[in-house]
Motif scaffolding. Structure first.
Motif, PDB file in Angstrom:
ATOM      1  N   LEU A   4       8.207 -14.337   2.747  1.00 26.97           N
ATOM      2  CA  LEU A   4       9.245 -13.438   2.834  1.00 26.97           C
ATOM      3  C   LEU A   4      10.307 -13.382   1.906  1.00 26.97           C
ATOM      4  CD1 LEU A   4      11.092 -11.835   4.923  1.00 26.97           C
ATOM      5  CD2 LEU A   4      12.288 -13.709   5.450  1.00 26.97           C
ATOM      6  N   SER A   6      13.754 -12.290   0.587  1.00 28.53           N
ATOM      7  CA  SER A   6      15.139 -11.866   1.183  1.00 28.53           C
ATOM      8  C   SER A   6      16.259 -11.631   0.250  1.00 28.53           C
ATOM      9  CB  SER A   6      15.179 -13.062   2.172  1.00 28.53           C
ATOM     10  OG  SER A   6      16.451 -12.632   2.974  1.00 28.53           O
ATOM     11  N   CYS A  34      13.314  -8.568   3.645  1.00 28.76           N
ATOM     12  CA  CYS A  34      14.278  -8.566   4.236  1.00 28.76           C
ATOM     13  C   CYS A  34      15.501  -8.166   3.299  1.00 28.76           C
ATOM     14  CB  CYS A  34      14.696 -10.103   4.941  1.00 28.76           C
ATOM     15  SG  CYS A  34      16.001  -9.975   6.330  1.00 28.76           S
ATOM     16  N   ILE A  53      18.675  -5.785   7.096  1.00 26.65           N
ATOM     17  CA  ILE A  53      19.688  -6.913   7.183  1.00 26.65           C
ATOM     18  C   ILE A  53      20.915  -6.415   6.822  1.00 26.65           C
ATOM     19  CG2 ILE A  53      19.289  -8.097   4.861  1.00 26.65           C
ATOM     20  CD1 ILE A  53      19.921 -10.725   6.610  1.00 26.65           C
ATOM     21  N   GLN A  87      22.812 -13.501   8.265  1.00 25.00           N
ATOM     22  CA  GLN A  87      21.397 -13.957   7.868  1.00 25.00           C
ATOM     23  C   GLN A  87      20.890 -14.839   8.824  1.00 25.00           C
ATOM     24  OE1 GLN A  87      21.732 -15.399   3.577  1.00 25.00           O
ATOM     25  NE2 GLN A  87      23.618 -14.226   3.485  1.00 25.00           N
ATOM     26  N   ILE A  91      17.215 -13.483   9.574  1.00 26.58           N
ATOM     27  CA  ILE A  91      15.959 -13.889   8.778  1.00 26.58           C
ATOM     28  C   ILE A  91      15.040 -14.789   9.461  1.00 26.58           C
ATOM     29  CG2 ILE A  91      15.336 -15.434   6.747  1.00 26.58           C
ATOM     30  CD1 ILE A  91      18.111 -14.632   5.410  1.00 26.58           C
ATOM     31  N   ALA A  94      12.672 -12.406  10.634  1.00 24.60           N
ATOM     32  CA  ALA A  94      11.658 -11.991   9.778  1.00 24.60           C
ATOM     33  C   ALA A  94      10.767 -12.708   8.920  1.00 24.60           C
ATOM     34  CB  ALA A  94      12.707 -11.303   8.796  1.00 24.60           C
ATOM     35  N   ILE A 101      10.050 -18.860   1.924  1.00 24.55           N
ATOM     36  CA  ILE A 101      11.099 -17.674   1.717  1.00 24.55           C
ATOM     37  C   ILE A 101      11.608 -17.607   0.375  1.00 24.55           C
ATOM     38  CG2 ILE A 101      13.371 -16.960   2.264  1.00 24.55           C
ATOM     39  CD1 ILE A 101      12.960 -18.135   5.235  1.00 24.55           C
ATOM     40  N   GLY A 103      14.518 -16.403  -1.773  1.00 28.11           N
ATOM     41  CA  GLY A 103      15.872 -16.112  -1.721  1.00 28.11           C
ATOM     42  C   GLY A 103      16.459 -15.439  -2.966  1.00 28.11           C
ATOM     43  N   SER A 108      22.335 -14.654  -1.129  1.00 28.12           N
ATOM     44  CA  SER A 108      21.305 -15.427  -0.188  1.00 28.12           C
ATOM     45  C   SER A 108      21.950 -16.563   0.425  1.00 28.12           C
ATOM     46  CB  SER A 108      19.963 -15.368  -0.808  1.00 28.12           C
ATOM     47  OG  SER A 108      19.673 -14.095  -1.061  1.00 28.12           O
ATOM     48  N   ALA A 111      19.258 -18.443   3.550  1.00 29.01           N
ATOM     49  CA  ALA A 111      18.023 -18.299   3.421  1.00 29.01           C
ATOM     50  C   ALA A 111      17.312 -19.851   3.058  1.00 29.01           C
ATOM     51  CB  ALA A 111      17.483 -17.561   2.204  1.00 29.01           C
TER      52      ALA A 111
END
Length: 409
Positions: A4, A6, A34, A53, A87, A91, A94, A101, A103, A108, A111
């Motif tokens: 992911l 983000s 995201c 988001i 978030q 998240i 997501a 993840i 970030g 972020s 995250a």
């Protein structure tokens, strides 16, 4: 591996993540993003799933007054609380089924906590050296404070920056962590950045300073490998005359009247001009000859065909112009843009406009400086040093860490 990517930010934060997604897919791995809803349609056309988001940032930016007072501490607190809440609300779903993840950028803030909650890996990435702690530079002002006190020393300034992070972000972050069954964090900034952040900036343009104070992984800038064709109208304009001056401020506010001022400066130098409207809605003063306004264009395809790039100093635009070997005039507005403006000058590939409001006269002077053969030659030389494999290197590293089991912690 499922990843992911983000971030909460404008195109300058989102596009590098898309570049990493492309490289991960090329290695046979799955990436989803995201990001703010402004970018959903574009990214889905590239074949990646998107979880939007927060609100549409373009609508917020367009509605804001051109001259804004800095937010009050209370306004800033409410903004941070809302950002962290959205978030934690968005998240986890997501990231379902993901192994890590990534970030991106200083917004972020939750995250890593979500990654901890899900028991998966986490990597933090910055796009500019001065946003990471080092005794070689002062922190970038992000909490409404004034310029750094040069007499205080960089270590003291970074210690004060850590206190601001704790005071501004800590309570909201820890409240959500408690709700998720997680222990509180005492050093918010270090928790978010980790002990080994990644730096997605080109080493020739934005090197991590040595000797290093923290262990930073500098991958190179994350640049989209695909080049989109230019719109037919723009192709015709470029073919019909000498290389024009480009002016664009991407997805941020621009100085009042900047497009008209650049147009007048270009005409004074016998040049044509291309104006990128962007989120600022830039438009030339008139529809006279030698001027074309566009909504969008691939910078990697356009910049090698213009005489100079006038821009705000975002990391992505600075890198694209440097890679094209095209001289730059930078008008920094905030955050890391002042760093990139300074680096352009230090490298001799362009100039930073003085802090005063730009005028046709001041821009004529700046453009005259960068259009000379010396700057063009230097820009061409630096272009040969700029790497284009940063996203690919980051993707390979991420995959290797997943295979080694070193993503967690």
């Amino acid at each position: 591996m499922r990843v992911l990517l983000s971030t909460i930010g404008t195109r300058g934060e989102v596009q590098p993540m898309v570049a990493l997604a492309v490289e991960l897919r090329a290695l046979g791995h799955e990436a989803r993003l995201c990001v703010p809803p402004d970018f959903r349609e574009w990214i889905e056309r590239l074949g990646f799933p998107v979880v939007p988001i927060g609100p549409e940032l373009r609508a917020v930016a367009s509605a804001a007054p051109r001259v804004q007072a800095p937010p009050t501490p209370e306004q800033r607190r409410r903004m941070i609380e809302g950002t962290i809440a959205v978030q934690f609300a968005t998240i986890p779903a997501a990231a379902e089924g993901c192994d890590v993840i990534v970030g991106g950028g200083a917004m972020s803030m939750a995250a890593r906590s979500v990654a901890e909650q899900l028991g998966i890996g986490y990597v933090y990435v910055s796009y500019c050296p001065v946003t990471l702690p080092s005794s070689h530079h002062a922190p970038v002002p992000v909490w409404g404070q004034g310029p750094a006190d040069a007499t205080a020393g960089n270590r003291a300034l970074w210690a004060e920056d850590a206190r601001r992070w704790n005071g501004t972000v800590g309570a909201a972050l820890n409240a959500h962590r408690a709700s998720a069954g997680l222990a509180p964090v005492t050093d918010t900034r270090r928790h978010m950045f980790t002990d080994r952040p990644w730096l997605a900036a080109d080493p020739a343009l934005g090197p991590w300073p040595e000797p290093a104070d923290i262990d930073v992984v500098q991958t190179g800038a994350w640049i989209l490998p695909e080049r989109r064709p230019l719109p037919p109208e723009l192709e015709k304009f470029l073919d019909d005359g000498e290389p024009p001056i480009y002016v664009g401020f991407g997805s941020i506010r621009a100085p009042e009247g900047i497009a008209a001022a650049v147009t007048d400066a270009a005409r004074a130098l016998g040049r044509r001009v291309v104006v990128l409207r962007g989120w600022a809605g830039l438009s030339p003063a008139d529809d006279g000859p030698g001027c074309l306004a566009i909504d969008e264009a691939d910078q990697r395809a356009l910049f090698p065909r213009v005489a100079a790039v006038v821009h705000h100093g975002g990391a992505g635009t600075t890198t694209a112009a440097a890679l094209a070997g095209t001289p730059q005039v930078v008008l920094p507005q905030h955050y890391d843009q002042h760093y990139w403006a300074r680096r352009v000058g230090e490298l001799g590939i362009g100039t930073a406009h003085p802090p005063a409001a730009p005028t046709a006269e001041s821009l004529t002077t700046a453009l005259s400086q960068v259009l000379g053969p010396g700057v063009a030659a230097r820009a061409g030389a630096v272009a040969r040093e700029v790497r284009t494999d940063g996203a690919a290197a980051a993707a390979r590293r991420l995959v290797a860490m997943g295979a080694e089991g070193t993503l967690r912690g």
